[in-house]
Design a protein around this motif. Sequence first.
Motif, short mmCIF file in Angstrom:
data_model
loop_
_atom_site.label_atom_id
_atom_site.label_comp_id
_atom_site.label_asym_id
_atom_site.label_seq_id
_atom_site.Cartn_x
_atom_site.Cartn_y
_atom_site.Cartn_z
N CYS A 16 0.84 -1.21 0.00
CA CYS A 16 0.00 0.00 0.00
C CYS A 16 0.87 1.25 0.00
O CYS A 16 0.58 2.22 -0.71
N THR A 69 -4.42 3.62 4.07
CA THR A 69 -3.73 2.61 3.25
C THR A 69 -4.56 2.18 2.03
O THR A 69 -4.03 1.59 1.10
N GLY A 70 -5.85 2.47 2.06
CA GLY A 70 -6.71 2.07 0.94
C GLY A 70 -6.75 3.08 -0.20
O GLY A 70 -7.47 2.88 -1.18
N ASN A 73 -6.64 2.24 -4.15
CA ASN A 73 -6.96 0.81 -4.28
C ASN A 73 -7.60 0.60 -5.66
O ASN A 73 -8.53 1.31 -6.02
N HIS A 79 -11.85 5.14 -0.15
CA HIS A 79 -10.58 4.78 0.49
C HIS A 79 -10.76 4.45 1.97
O HIS A 79 -9.97 3.69 2.54
N GLU A 81 -13.28 2.74 3.23
CA GLU A 81 -13.69 1.33 3.23
C GLU A 81 -12.49 0.42 2.90
O GLU A 81 -12.27 -0.59 3.57
N ALA A 82 -11.74 0.79 1.87
CA ALA A 82 -10.58 -0.03 1.49
C ALA A 82 -9.55 -0.09 2.62
O ALA A 82 -8.96 -1.14 2.89
N SER A 83 -9.38 1.03 3.33
CA SER A 83 -8.42 1.05 4.45
C SER A 83 -8.92 0.19 5.61
O SER A 83 -8.13 -0.50 6.27
N ASN A 86 -8.22 -3.30 4.80
CA ASN A 86 -6.80 -3.56 5.04
C ASN A 86 -6.54 -3.81 6.53
O ASN A 86 -5.77 -4.71 6.90
#
Length: 156
Positions: A16, A69-70, A73, A79, A81-83, A86
């Motif tokens: 990431c 970190t997301g 993605n 981002h 949600e993606a984080s 992660n």
Amino acid sequence: MERCQRIIEHPLFRECMERIDRAEQTRIFCLHGLPHLLDTARMGYIFILERGLDIDKELFYAAALLHDTGRYNPIIEDHAEASAINAELIMPDCGFSERETQAAARAIRAHREDMAADMIGKILYEADKKSRMCFDCRAAAECYWEDEKRNMRLEV
Ligand SMILES: [Fe+2]
Ligand SMILES: [Fe+2]
């Protein structure tokens, strides 16, 4: 801080960070790499200490280290949600319990707007914004952040 050390060495975390650094090479606005993640962790922990809050240091650092970190993605556009996903993947590998992982993921899901229901999420939101140096930003005129979000005063 052994478990947070494991986060920053985790292969998915490293992947990431590389993706973010690559994507932001020429970005003029706020960056989202490790310096921002650590600024957020440290500033939030200062708030926790100053206010005498009962929030575990390692748990807060984990949430802050993972909260962006997301970004970039390739599959999930949101981002936050993606984080959070992660965090759900990385934290159990690093020795965090299911309860701690869910607490961090909840805070991360809520960090984009001021919508956290619990204190760890509120501190993450606040530290994320206040760690930015909007008072000395060359890209201020083009930035989309509303005035309330911009950090114009030195606090800690
Ligand atoms: Fe974010
Ligand atoms: Fe952030």
